[in-house]
Design a protein around this motif. Structure first.
Motif, short mmCIF file in Angstrom:
data_model
loop_
_atom_site.label_atom_id
_atom_site.label_comp_id
_atom_site.label_asym_id
_atom_site.label_seq_id
_atom_site.Cartn_x
_atom_site.Cartn_y
_atom_site.Cartn_z
N VAL B 201 43.20 22.87 42.40
CA VAL B 201 44.17 22.52 43.44
C VAL B 201 45.56 22.52 42.83
CG1 VAL B 201 42.54 21.15 44.80
CG2 VAL B 201 43.95 20.03 43.07
N ASN B 202 46.52 22.61 43.71
CA ASN B 202 47.92 22.60 43.29
C ASN B 202 48.34 21.17 42.91
OD1 ASN B 202 50.84 22.10 44.30
ND2 ASN B 202 50.70 24.29 43.82
N ALA B 203 49.06 21.03 41.80
CA ALA B 203 49.43 19.70 41.30
C ALA B 203 50.31 18.95 42.31
CB ALA B 203 50.14 19.81 39.97
N PHE B 204 51.20 19.67 42.96
CA PHE B 204 52.10 19.04 43.93
C PHE B 204 51.32 18.56 45.14
CE2 PHE B 204 55.07 19.31 47.55
CZ PHE B 204 56.05 18.45 47.09
N GLU B 205 50.39 19.42 45.62
CA GLU B 205 49.59 19.02 46.79
C GLU B 205 48.68 17.85 46.45
OE1 GLU B 205 47.69 22.60 48.09
OE2 GLU B 205 49.60 23.53 48.60
N LEU B 206 48.16 17.86 45.20
CA LEU B 206 47.28 16.76 44.78
C LEU B 206 48.05 15.44 44.73
CD1 LEU B 206 44.49 15.89 43.73
CD2 LEU B 206 45.32 16.35 41.43
N ARG B 207 49.31 15.53 44.29
CA ARG B 207 50.14 14.33 44.26
C ARG B 207 50.29 13.74 45.67
NH1 ARG B 207 55.43 13.05 45.11
NH2 ARG B 207 56.34 11.46 43.75
N ASN B 208 50.38 14.62 46.65
CA ASN B 208 50.57 14.15 48.02
C ASN B 208 49.26 13.79 48.71
OD1 ASN B 208 53.32 14.48 47.78
ND2 ASN B 208 53.24 16.62 48.44
N ASN B 209 48.16 14.38 48.25
CA ASN B 209 46.87 14.13 48.89
C ASN B 209 45.78 14.06 47.83
OD1 ASN B 209 44.56 14.07 50.40
ND2 ASN B 209 44.83 16.07 51.36
N ASN B 210 45.47 12.84 47.41
CA ASN B 210 44.51 12.68 46.31
C ASN B 210 43.08 13.03 46.72
OD1 ASN B 210 44.91 10.14 47.85
ND2 ASN B 210 43.17 9.47 46.61
N ARG B 211 42.84 13.27 48.02
CA ARG B 211 41.47 13.55 48.47
C ARG B 211 41.10 15.02 48.26
NH1 ARG B 211 39.80 10.27 53.68
NH2 ARG B 211 37.82 10.80 52.71
N LEU B 212 42.09 15.81 47.81
CA LEU B 212 41.82 17.25 47.63
C LEU B 212 40.72 17.52 46.60
CD1 LEU B 212 45.41 18.82 47.56
CD2 LEU B 212 43.71 19.00 49.37
N LEU B 213 40.55 16.58 45.67
CA LEU B 213 39.54 16.80 44.62
C LEU B 213 38.20 16.15 44.95
CD1 LEU B 213 41.37 16.46 41.19
CD2 LEU B 213 40.38 18.51 42.17
N GLU B 214 38.14 15.47 46.06
CA GLU B 214 36.87 14.82 46.41
C GLU B 214 35.79 15.87 46.63
OE1 GLU B 214 38.46 10.73 48.52
OE2 GLU B 214 37.08 12.03 49.60
N ASN B 215 34.68 15.63 46.02
CA ASN B 215 33.62 16.64 46.10
C ASN B 215 32.28 15.98 45.79
OD1 ASN B 215 32.53 19.17 46.42
ND2 ASN B 215 32.95 19.83 44.32
N THR B 216 31.28 16.32 46.58
CA THR B 216 29.93 15.88 46.25
C THR B 216 29.09 17.14 46.01
OG1 THR B 216 30.14 13.93 47.63
CG2 THR B 216 27.90 14.61 47.09
N VAL B 217 28.48 17.17 44.84
CA VAL B 217 27.66 18.32 44.45
C VAL B 217 26.19 17.89 44.51
CG1 VAL B 217 27.17 19.97 42.60
CG2 VAL B 217 29.49 19.12 42.92
N VAL B 218 25.44 18.60 45.33
CA VAL B 218 24.01 18.27 45.46
C VAL B 218 23.22 19.34 44.71
CG1 VAL B 218 22.10 17.85 47.05
CG2 VAL B 218 24.44 17.24 47.72
N LEU B 219 22.38 18.88 43.78
CA LEU B 219 21.61 19.82 42.97
C LEU B 219 20.24 20.05 43.60
CD1 LEU B 219 22.41 18.40 39.41
CD2 LEU B 219 23.67 20.12 40.71
N THR B 220 19.63 21.17 43.22
CA THR B 220 18.26 21.43 43.70
C THR B 220 17.33 20.40 43.09
OG1 THR B 220 18.03 22.98 41.88
CG2 THR B 220 18.60 23.91 44.03
N PRO B 221 16.22 20.06 43.75
CA PRO B 221 15.32 19.02 43.22
C PRO B 221 14.75 19.41 41.86
CG PRO B 221 14.77 19.59 45.48
CD PRO B 221 15.76 20.60 45.03
N LEU B 222 14.47 18.39 41.08
CA LEU B 222 13.85 18.62 39.77
C LEU B 222 12.43 19.13 39.95
CD1 LEU B 222 14.71 15.56 37.49
CD2 LEU B 222 14.91 17.96 36.88
N ARG B 223 12.05 20.14 39.15
CA ARG B 223 10.67 20.65 39.30
C ARG B 223 9.70 19.75 38.55
NH1 ARG B 223 12.23 26.91 38.19
NH2 ARG B 223 13.32 27.24 40.13
#
Lengths: 505, 223
Positions: B201-223
């Motif tokens: 993300v852009n540093a300036f936009e991140l400064r104005n909107n800290n939610r830009l980096l919010e992310n949930t990563v879901v992994l495939t189930p463990l075998r």
């Protein structure tokens, strides 16, 4: 009669009790720039005044992030009084600050919002303090002051305490190794070892901080006792400064050059006495006069006979017309300096060497010997033809200059990244400096040999480049043209200078 | 690590162009490696000119030696925290690049260690506003946020060159042992083998909107 007495009493009371801002300037001040707001504000507005560079310094002292929307106009400052910016330094302390009038104390503290009340000194003088600065308010005048002990005093005091306690040098590795655990197998354990050992350097630095803090407090107390209790103020000690204040001009400046030798007083007291004879009464004073489209500076230098003789020889010089080719009308600022260095040297040698030769101090005697030997052995013709004493400097504005930066380059398959050096541009103030020379071959010879051992120096044919010269980032360029040796961080200017502006070396 | 930025925020936001990478490798058992890089090389003239000052905007400007000392203190304190190892910090004072990395035995340990280190360095408990999880891991999904208080703090630093921050970037990289099933941030890219995420993300936009980096990563189930 009763009315006249009342009127006289009222006038006298005003004169006695109205504090003028200049009256608060400490007597230790060796340089003062005093702005006569009444005169100045007839020519320009307060809004314009605060845009000037010298006001910018005051602005920065006054305003931080919490006072973003405010300006000097909102600061409760009495613009009917002068603003006086002062500086002074002796063997122990450096003082900087400014004094000004107060019209509205409440408004003042809406801007000085990081200052906390510290004490009421004598029932009439209030002291406020922030992290670095102190504000002294007496009647309707104020002094903002910063008192800093000189580094040598802080170090000497710290060292005396440190070694008196039986410590070894804080930078001695032996001292630290003795206390560290003898386990150095891995990086991880190295940190654990360090944390278990005594960090002498850290302890020393903490002591240094404490000493500095105490000396600052001690210095401020001594200064306030002098200024407030004993009246040690510049107006009480410097008639020339008082006379300057009567000039009906926008601003005046006062530089007491005899104070520059204070440091000799303790180090070389005998030399101080002898040199004092030369520099006694050496004052540089001046008026700043605002014209419709120009600012005139009227400078007066006062000096004794011996210093006058040196100045006379120094000024016996013709201005080098080649310099004018390099000062363009679109340059925001420039200055030129023109002296006859050789004549000044010879007169200074004639006057100063006999004084220095009388000294008993070993260091001075050795320096005199070296000076006399250099005078006999050095090729003075070559030296003074290399640098004659004429120089210029121009400020060419802020331009983009080429620098290098490190970029992170990503692998699209793995998102691994590596550092890659690439070209960049940054804003930088651009300056050009040059001096007249009849022996441009000498700087060229120096650069040729230095470039053999320092890869940062490169010959580009018509000019030289000193890479990473400015802030370890941007290059400087040097060339020799038209009897001038020119240095600039403006590559375009140097390239044009090296080609279009003359091929005559 | 985000919280540690509180200490560096004044210097970082006084400079115009900045590139930051946080690179988190997270194994199935919750252990992993955090790498954090701050690159100010595109602003080194400006950084050098600020460092040459005694104070700036009424704030003390630290010397290079003081910065080194603070970094070393951080390194020593963090290295002494349980579950943390291989703490390395490289400070390049020519180009002004800081590279930090450490291994951790669990992501919760990492957070705890960072909080404790910062509290120790600040000589005060961590402020409630900065408390809470900025990363959570349940064995299948990993969620990351930037606490609002940090973003608010960064916005409080005034800088006339802020528009120039638009040329700066913040890059968040995640690496996992198994394939990623889905991500919640639409700007998040996956590598071809779907085991790594890349969110820039852009540093300036991140400064104005800290939610830009919010992310949930879901992994495939463990075998």
């Amino acid at each position: 009669m009763k009315n006249i007495t009342a009127l006289l009493f009222s006038v006298l009371s005003t004169l006695v009790f109205s504090q003028k801002s200049e009256a608060l300037i400490p007597s230790q001040s060796s340089s003062v720039f005093s702005i006569n707001n009444l005169q100045l504000l007839e020519k320009i507005s307060v809004d314009e005044l605060i845009t000037y560079d010298f006001m910018e310094d005051i602005h920065q002292e006054l305003f931080d992030g919490s006072t973003e929307a405010k300006s000097l106009n909102d600061a409760g400052i009495d613009f009917d009084q002068r603003i006086n910016i002062f500086f002074g330094k002796d063997t122990r302390y450096e003082i900087t600050g400014f004094t000004f009038g107060i019209k509205d104390k409440k408004a003042l503290f809406s801007v000085f919002d990081d200052f906390d009340f510290s004490s009421n000194w004598d029932g009439k003088t209030e002291i406020y303090s922030s992290l670095f600065n102190h504000l002294v308010i007496q009647n309707n005048a104020a002094m903002l002051i910063r008192v800093e002990p000189v580094e040598a005093l802080v170090t000497a005091t710290t060292d005396s305490i440190w070694y008196a306690r039986g410590n070894l040098s804080p930078y001695s590795q032996e001292a630290q190794i003795e206390d560290a655990s003898p386990d150095d197998d891995t990086e991880e354990t190295e940190f654990i070892d360090l944390s278990n050992s005594i960090d002498y350097e850290k302890n020393y630095n903490e002591l240094l901080d404490s000493v500095q803090f105490y000396l600052k407090k001690d210095g401020l107390d001594a200064l306030l006792k002098g200024v407030i209790d004993r009246g040690e103020r510049l107006v009480n000690h410097a008639p020339a400064f008082n006379e300057l204040l009567t000039h009906p001009v926008a601003g005046v400046f006062y530089i007491d050059r005899s104070r520059s030798f204070w440091y000799l007083k303790t180090i070389l007291p005998r030399l101080f006495v002898d040199m004092k004879e030369i520099y006694e009464g050496n004052l540089i004073t001046g008026d700043l006069i605002l014209r419709d489209h120009a600012i005139d500076i009227d400078v007066t230098a006062q000096y004794g006979q011996k210093l006058g003789e040196i100045y006379t020889e120094m000024e016996d010089s013709k201005f080098d017309p080649n310099i004018l080719k390099y000062i363009r009308s679109d340059h925001p600022a420039f200055f030129t300096y023109n002296i006859n260095l050789r004549k000044a040297y010879e007169k200074a040698f004639e006057i100063l060497i006999p004084i220095l030769s009388k000294q008993k101090n070993e260091r001075v005697i050795m320096n005199v010997l070296v000076l006399k030997l250099l005078d006999e052995l050095i090729n003075k013709d070559a030296l003074f033809k290399t640098y004659k004493g004429s120089l210029f400097m121009t400020f060419n504005g802020v331009k983009k200059v080429k620098t290098k930066k490190v970029e992170f380059k990503y692998d699209e398959n793995t998102f691994e990244y590596t550092d890659v050096i690439s070209d960049a541009e940054e804003d930088m103030p651009v300056f050009t400096m040059g001096f007249s020379t009849e022996r441009g071959d000498i700087p060229e010879m120096i650069l040729t040999h230095l470039s053999q051992i320092a890869s940062e120096i490169e010959n580009k044919g018509d000019y030289w480049v000193l890479n990473k010269a400015v802030f370890n980032a941007a290059p400087m360029f040097m060339t020799h043209r038209n009897g001038l040796f020119i240095v600039s961080n403006d590559q375009t200017f140097i390239e044009i200078t090296s080609t279009d502006m003359g091929k005559k070396r | 690590m985000m919280r540690y930025l509180i200490i560096l925020l004044p210097l970082l936001f006084l400079t115009s162009c900045i590139d930051i990478i946080d690179d988190l490798t997270l194994h199935n058992d919750g252990s992993g490696t955090l790498k954090y890089s701050i690159n100010l090389s595109a602003s080194k003239v400006k950084v050098n000119s600020i460092l040459a000052l005694d104070s700036f905007n009424n704030q003390k400007v630290p010397s290079i030696e003081e910065i080194k000392k603070t970094i070393r203190e951080f390194q020593v304190l963090l290295a002494n925290e349980p579950g943390i190892s291989n703490v390395k910090i490289d400070l390049n004072t020519v180009d002004f690049i800081v590279k930090f990395s450490c291994d951790f035995n669990h992501v919760n340990t990492l957070q705890k260690a960072l909080k404790k280190t910062i509290a120790t360095m600040n000589e005060s408990p961590i402020l409630p506003a900065y408390d809470g999880d900025w990363i959570s891991w349940d064995g299948t999904s990993v969620a990351r946020i930037i606490p609002g208080a940090i973003a608010e703090k960064s916005r409080s630093y005034q800088n006339s060159d802020l528009p120039l921050l638009k040329t700066g970037t913040y890059t968040s990289i995640g690496r996992y042992d198994r394939a990623i099933a889905k991500v919640t941030n639409v700007k998040c890219k996956l590598n071809p083998s779907k085991t790594a995420t890349f969110l820039q993300v852009n540093a300036f936009e991140l400064r104005n909107n800290n939610r830009l980096l919010e992310n949930t990563v879901v992994l495939t189930p463990l075998r």
